[in-house]
Write a protein that holds these residues in place. Sequence first.
Motif, mmCIF file in Angstrom:
data_model
loop_
_atom_site.group_PDB
_atom_site.id
_atom_site.type_symbol
_atom_site.label_atom_id
_atom_site.label_comp_id
_atom_site.label_asym_id
_atom_site.label_seq_id
_atom_site.Cartn_x
_atom_site.Cartn_y
_atom_site.Cartn_z
ATOM 1 N N ALA A 36 0.882 -1.341 0.006
ATOM 2 C CA ALA A 36 -0.231 0.198 0.041
ATOM 3 C C ALA A 36 0.684 1.465 -0.088
ATOM 4 O O ALA A 36 0.336 2.201 -0.658
ATOM 5 N N CYS A 93 1.550 6.793 -1.240
ATOM 6 C CA CYS A 93 0.522 5.937 -1.266
ATOM 7 C C CYS A 93 0.488 5.308 -2.724
ATOM 8 O O CYS A 93 0.265 5.866 -3.642
ATOM 9 N N ASN A 102 -4.871 3.111 -4.180
ATOM 10 C CA ASN A 102 -6.287 3.906 -4.024
ATOM 11 C C ASN A 102 -7.407 3.052 -3.767
ATOM 12 O O ASN A 102 -7.770 2.396 -4.796
ATOM 13 N N PRO A 103 -8.145 3.175 -2.726
ATOM 14 C CA PRO A 103 -7.763 3.742 -1.584
ATOM 15 C C PRO A 103 -6.716 3.341 -0.560
ATOM 16 O O PRO A 103 -6.395 2.024 -0.778
ATOM 17 N N THR A 104 -6.119 3.739 0.289
ATOM 18 C CA THR A 104 -5.001 3.493 1.181
ATOM 19 C C THR A 104 -5.506 3.762 2.529
ATOM 20 O O THR A 104 -5.910 5.049 2.645
ATOM 21 N N SER A 105 -5.316 3.016 3.438
ATOM 22 C CA SER A 105 -5.498 3.430 4.867
ATOM 23 C C SER A 105 -4.190 3.473 5.630
ATOM 24 O O SER A 105 -3.481 2.698 5.645
ATOM 25 N N LEU A 106 -4.265 4.686 6.456
ATOM 26 C CA LEU A 106 -2.881 4.910 7.253
ATOM 27 C C LEU A 106 -3.336 4.874 8.774
ATOM 28 O O LEU A 106 -4.315 5.472 9.036
ATOM 29 N N ASN A 107 -2.570 4.000 9.579
ATOM 30 C CA ASN A 107 -2.877 4.220 11.135
ATOM 31 C C ASN A 107 -1.793 4.714 11.655
ATOM 32 O O ASN A 107 -0.663 4.395 11.722
#
Length: 83
Positions: free
Chosen positions: A28, A53, A56-61
């Motif tokens: 990702a 990134c 698409n989409p990408t989740s970031l914690n």
Amino acid sequence: MGSDALTGMDIDTEELISSLTPREENDAIKSYQNTVAVACPACGEPFHDLVVCKQNPTSLNLSKQLDLCVGVDDGQAFIFTHQ
């Protein structure tokens, strides 16, 4: 320093990345550390990390609260973190 957004960044992203230290890569994202105080293209202040990134989409914690500047180049989001 607020959240600034760049679209079609007027910078050479390959040259920018070549100045940074690679840190992490997965499917990702790719992340780089700014060990030489390169200025953020959005706000002009040195940034801490760059997260590119790849999906698409990408989740970031995020593990801590950060100020972010964001740009898009060639369909990829570039997130500049400030501590």
